[in-house]
Design a protein around this motif. Sequence first.
Motif, PDB file in Angstrom:
ATOM      1  N   UNK A 174      47.585 -47.893  16.542  1.00 37.61           N
ATOM      2  CA  UNK A 174      49.029 -47.843  16.484  1.00 37.61           C
ATOM      3  C   UNK A 174      49.555 -46.824  17.497  1.00 37.61           C
ATOM      4  N   UNK A 175      50.780 -46.996  17.990  1.00 33.77           N
ATOM      5  CA  UNK A 175      51.279 -46.118  19.057  1.00 33.77           C
ATOM      6  C   UNK A 175      51.553 -44.706  18.551  1.00 33.77           C
ATOM      7  N   UNK A 176      51.430 -43.740  19.455  1.00 38.97           N
ATOM      8  CA  UNK A 176      51.774 -42.356  19.166  1.00 38.97           C
ATOM      9  C   UNK A 176      52.886 -41.879  20.092  1.00 38.97           C
ATOM     10  N   UNK A 177      53.182 -42.652  21.144  1.00 40.76           N
ATOM     11  CA  UNK A 177      54.244 -42.291  22.064  1.00 40.76           C
ATOM     12  C   UNK A 177      55.574 -42.838  21.575  1.00 40.76           C
ATOM     13  N   UNK A 178      56.637 -42.140  21.949  1.00 44.10           N
ATOM     14  CA  UNK A 178      57.972 -42.642  21.645  1.00 44.10           C
ATOM     15  C   UNK A 178      58.400 -43.598  22.748  1.00 44.10           C
ATOM     16  N   UNK A 179      59.377 -44.413  22.426  1.00 41.63           N
ATOM     17  CA  UNK A 179      59.864 -45.414  23.367  1.00 41.63           C
ATOM     18  C   UNK A 179      60.420 -44.752  24.627  1.00 41.63           C
ATOM     19  N   UNK A 180      60.072 -45.277  25.763  1.00 42.27           N
ATOM     20  CA  UNK A 180      60.619 -44.776  27.019  1.00 42.27           C
ATOM     21  C   UNK A 180      61.271 -45.880  27.835  1.00 42.27           C
ATOM     22  N   UNK A 181      61.331 -47.093  27.239  1.00 43.01           N
ATOM     23  CA  UNK A 181      61.974 -48.191  27.964  1.00 43.01           C
ATOM     24  C   UNK A 181      63.488 -47.994  28.008  1.00 43.01           C
ATOM     25  N   UNK A 182      64.058 -47.484  26.910  1.00 39.30           N
ATOM     26  CA  UNK A 182      65.494 -47.217  26.857  1.00 39.30           C
ATOM     27  C   UNK A 182      65.699 -45.705  26.818  1.00 39.30           C
ATOM     28  N   UNK A 183      66.448 -45.205  27.789  1.00 34.52           N
ATOM     29  CA  UNK A 183      66.658 -43.774  27.900  1.00 34.52           C
ATOM     30  C   UNK A 183      68.137 -43.481  28.140  1.00 34.52           C
ATOM     31  N   UNK A 184      68.556 -42.334  27.622  1.00 32.00           N
ATOM     32  CA  UNK A 184      69.938 -41.886  27.809  1.00 32.00           C
ATOM     33  C   UNK A 184      70.023 -41.014  29.064  1.00 32.00           C
ATOM     34  N   UNK A 185      71.060 -41.261  29.865  1.00 32.27           N
ATOM     35  CA  UNK A 185      71.283 -40.486  31.093  1.00 32.27           C
ATOM     36  C   UNK A 185      72.700 -39.915  31.041  1.00 32.27           C
ATOM     37  N   UNK A 186      72.809 -38.677  31.503  1.00 38.61           N
ATOM     38  CA  UNK A 186      74.129 -38.056  31.643  1.00 38.61           C
ATOM     39  C   UNK A 186      74.682 -38.453  33.003  1.00 38.61           C
ATOM     40  N   UNK A 187      75.854 -39.100  33.006  1.00 39.57           N
ATOM     41  CA  UNK A 187      76.402 -39.690  34.212  1.00 39.57           C
ATOM     42  C   UNK A 187      77.757 -39.054  34.522  1.00 39.57           C
ATOM     43  N   UNK A 188      78.028 -38.841  35.781  1.00 42.04           N
ATOM     44  CA  UNK A 188      79.371 -38.488  36.230  1.00 42.04           C
ATOM     45  C   UNK A 188      80.184 -39.767  36.269  1.00 42.04           C
ATOM     46  N   UNK A 189      81.191 -39.878  35.390  1.00 38.47           N
ATOM     47  CA  UNK A 189      81.912 -41.146  35.264  1.00 38.47           C
ATOM     48  C   UNK A 189      82.726 -41.463  36.506  1.00 38.47           C
ATOM     49  N   UNK A 190      82.965 -40.487  37.367  1.00 37.76           N
ATOM     50  CA  UNK A 190      83.718 -40.759  38.596  1.00 37.76           C
ATOM     51  C   UNK A 190      82.811 -41.258  39.706  1.00 37.76           C
ATOM     52  N   UNK A 191      81.657 -40.644  39.833  1.00 42.89           N
ATOM     53  CA  UNK A 191      80.766 -41.016  40.932  1.00 42.89           C
ATOM     54  C   UNK A 191      79.708 -42.022  40.512  1.00 42.89           C
ATOM     55  N   UNK A 192      79.387 -42.146  39.194  1.00 40.58           N
ATOM     56  CA  UNK A 192      78.321 -43.020  38.729  1.00 40.58           C
ATOM     57  C   UNK A 192      76.950 -42.449  38.987  1.00 40.58           C
ATOM     58  N   UNK A 193      76.865 -41.197  39.438  1.00 40.03           N
ATOM     59  CA  UNK A 193      75.589 -40.560  39.730  1.00 40.03           C
ATOM     60  C   UNK A 193      75.152 -39.708  38.539  1.00 40.03           C
ATOM     61  N   UNK A 194      73.916 -39.278  38.580  1.00 37.24           N
ATOM     62  CA  UNK A 194      73.398 -38.422  37.529  1.00 37.24           C
ATOM     63  C   UNK A 194      74.145 -37.100  37.528  1.00 37.24           C
ATOM     64  N   UNK A 195      74.630 -36.698  36.377  1.00 34.70           N
ATOM     65  CA  UNK A 195      75.343 -35.442  36.269  1.00 34.70           C
ATOM     66  C   UNK A 195      74.374 -34.271  36.334  1.00 34.70           C
ATOM     67  N   UNK A 196      74.912 -33.145  36.713  1.00 36.23           N
ATOM     68  CA  UNK A 196      74.118 -31.917  36.769  1.00 36.23           C
ATOM     69  C   UNK A 196      74.822 -30.857  35.927  1.00 36.23           C
ATOM     70  N   UNK A 197      74.212 -29.701  35.844  1.00 38.44           N
ATOM     71  CA  UNK A 197      74.820 -28.604  35.080  1.00 38.44           C
ATOM     72  C   UNK A 197      76.109 -28.120  35.724  1.00 38.44           C
ATOM     73  N   UNK A 198      76.336 -28.561  36.954  1.00 35.11           N
ATOM     74  CA  UNK A 198      77.526 -28.118  37.658  1.00 35.11           C
ATOM     75  C   UNK A 198      78.633 -29.170  37.660  1.00 35.11           C
ATOM     76  N   UNK A 199      78.322 -30.379  37.071  1.00 34.47           N
ATOM     77  CA  UNK A 199      79.354 -31.394  36.940  1.00 34.47           C
ATOM     78  C   UNK A 199      80.340 -30.952  35.858  1.00 34.47           C
ATOM     79  N   UNK A 200      81.629 -31.067  36.120  1.00 31.28           N
ATOM     80  CA  UNK A 200      82.591 -30.670  35.092  1.00 31.28           C
ATOM     81  C   UNK A 200      82.342 -31.417  33.797  1.00 31.28           C
TER      82      UNK A 200
END
Length: 936
Positions: free
Chosen positions: A683-709
């Motif tokens: 039986x599996x011991x890993x968690x699912x990695x097919x679906x992942x949450x990403x923090x996105x800059x809604x204006x640029x559509x790029x990955x947000x950083x700690x410096x994104x408002x």
Amino acid sequence: MEGRRVSSRPVPPSTITRSRAERRRKARRSPLRVARRWASGAGYLISLALVVLVIAAGWAFTSLSRDLPALENLETWFDPLNGQMRQPTRLYDRSGAHLLAVLAPADGERTFLTYEQLPPDLVNATMALAQPDFWVSPGYRLAGWQDAAAPPATLAQRLAADLLLADEPASTIRNLRERLLAARMTAAYGREQVLAWALNSNDYGNHAYGVEAAAQLYLGKSATQVRLSEAALLAAVGQAPALNPFDAPQAAEEGRREALARMLTLGWLTPAQAQAAADDVPLLLPAPAADPALVSPQFIDLVLSQLDAALGGGRAQRGAAVILTTIDFALQVQTDCTLRTQVARLSGMTEPAAPQDGTDCTAALLLPWMQADLDAADLSAGAVLLDPASGQVLAAAGDLSPQPAGTAITPFIYLTGFARGLNPASLGWDIPVEEPVLGQVYQGPVRLRIALGNDYLPPALTIIGQVGMQSIQSGAASFGLEFPAGDLLEAEFYLPPVDLAFACATLASEGLQNGQPIAGQAGLPLQPAGVLQVLHGDGSTWLDWSVPLSRSVVSPQLAYLMNHVLSDDSARWASLGNPNVLEIGIPAAVKAGRSLDEHSAWTLGYTPDVVVVTWLSGAGSSSRAASDGLWSALTRHALQGKPASSWEMPPGVVTLQVCDPSGYLPTDTCPNVVSEVFLDGRQPVQVDHLFQAYEINIETGLLATVFTPPELVESRVYMVTPPEARAWAQEAGMDTPPTSYDRYQPPPYQPEIHITTPEMFADVSGVVAFHGTAAGEDFVSYRLEYGPGLNPQAWFLLGSDAAAPVTEGLLGSWDTTGLEGLYTVRLMVMRSGDRVEQALVQLTLDNTPPEVQIFYPQEGDVLSLADGYLAIQAQAEDALLEWVIFYMDGEELGRLDEAPYGVIWKMEAGTHAVRVVAVDRAGNTDEAEMRIKVGK
């Protein structure tokens, strides 16, 4: 005293002894004495050798003649008036109450001819081809006895082999016994009687045993009335029954002319007689129209081939035998009627076909009505029902000749994968293997359960590449299926429906194969049985297969996995809808398949009580639905009145909630959670990695950083597709996660407060050491803190506040064990006057190691150096997988960063260690190792 002088000195005793010994030695060296002694010894040895030879010969003769069949049997069998062989062999159902077939051109007693009734031309033509020296032969030829496979050289030998020794396996001993019987037969009964017996029992094709039956079948007259040209034809067919006028008319004509040519060469015909006979072409009867058979002709062929293997070639067919088949007559009638009704409907006929014996065809009433999309002028179909507990065929109707296997074999491909680490929850990709098939809709990521249930081909092809053809062939062979060495599911090959039914029966019996070792030898592979008993006219029982034998093919746990998948009605809803015709109200494992050209369709299904396999061809796009409907009707009828039964979960199988479709442990981002079955320990011991949450800059559509408002940051869940699936995702219009970070403006570099390592956006695991600077004027202390996400709502202290400044040194460490995902770490420096400065770094924590396993070769495999190269294949899973590295005996063979993971190694003789290491971006590793042997 005058005379001889006598010495008074005594002679020493030793001198006397030496003189006598010398005389004896001289006597022994005498040529005459030596010759006499040698003659005496040699005579003794020769006598002893002769005694030994006589004893050995007597022992050998006794061994050869021990338990020889009685020649008197031939008199009983071939009596012209009351001979048992006058009765043709008949096949009945399992009860013995219903006649299924007669192995003769017509049902009735055969006519045996005496030698005096045989026309001379028929005798001479037979002798010319079979045994020209017949009239001067002792009945046997000693030459060739060492060759166990050599055919009988004389007519008397053929009689002995076919009728008296048919049940003995081929061997040199059997050859000698055959010649001994032939000699006794000829001496006891004479050549004329031997000839009459041979012609009265010979096989002339189309179940015509005996020359009288053959003459009536092919010529419409008695053998006593045949002309020379007709006699030559019969003699030729008697030598090669398959080359008869009905099945091979051109070859039969060539054989007739060959017989005449032989008679001419032997001087038994003049040139004028031979030419006249050659020009006198026999007037043949047309082949009789085949009556619609209640039982499939391929089933009759199966019965006869099994009897040939068990009793000897043709022994049971020649006559005087009653064969009780395994057929359940009532079930056979229903199967035949239902099959013909379905074909009739597809052909546009509205009235269902009536069963041949007038029985109501209730099963046909269960058929769903459908209109066929015909793409062929003729329809053909077949159905076989089998008892999994005995391996016995219960019903066999229609065309059961080998058919295009297509996707009917995929359960056995998946089963091989399950045996090597995969499971029903494993992730498969239904995406184009090379170029997309026009009009085909690909589903993308699916559990193997769904892929098998809906007949998706790409996941099956991936499994073939992972586990290797050799493993699949070996696994299929244990089920009685012969797979070719070519590309499965890419090049078509053929399988008999009965073989597929027998393979399914092993799964239905939870991995236990029940059947018969047809040749009667323990240890031979088991086969589906078509025969229960064979009884002879003399009252003896020739064969009894009423009790099956069993052997384990796969573990109950593996069989349960497959049964659980195939009996999952919901797994087929994607292609068949809900409800569908395969849902019969009780648990039943079903695999709907098709030929690779989609012209033919298969439906394989079973319960613990019955296996039903149907196939149908020629109905175009309706073939699959028609085959499914036929299976449904037959299975419902076969199980009427029986309590519903299913398969109990055996020890060693566990259920677990997993994320669909990845098959890994669910997370908050998992879109669907399902229950799945696994072999315990896999039986599996890993968690699912097919679906992942990403923090996105809604204006640029790029990955947000700690410096994104913060007001521009939004969390979105994406499916993370591997490189090989990205083209499919784009074609399907799926949103894919961005790979670039938002353009940010970090604060100006602060030489007195910064984190040097780890770098921004690094992937880390385990204990992370932070290096950098925390110093400057008015320094009071510093601390390290962390928080989840880009804008943590809570911060947690790492260690304690440090009172000593640090310049480009170790600031502290963080044990990240048990943490996963995006985190922010900040360095805070407290200065006098309550001033605070900070530096931030964004990290991704990955403390889950990758999973890797070697699919080919397998531990302990012995490979051949003659194959040249070995394709080592592995599978690796991880959300942040970086490398898969292959080693052979400690030396790196290569490393890959994209699937499929495989390398080629030029083989060397000896024992070798194969090792595969998977490394992710955070430095986590997993490895698999095994040993193989390469033989010369």
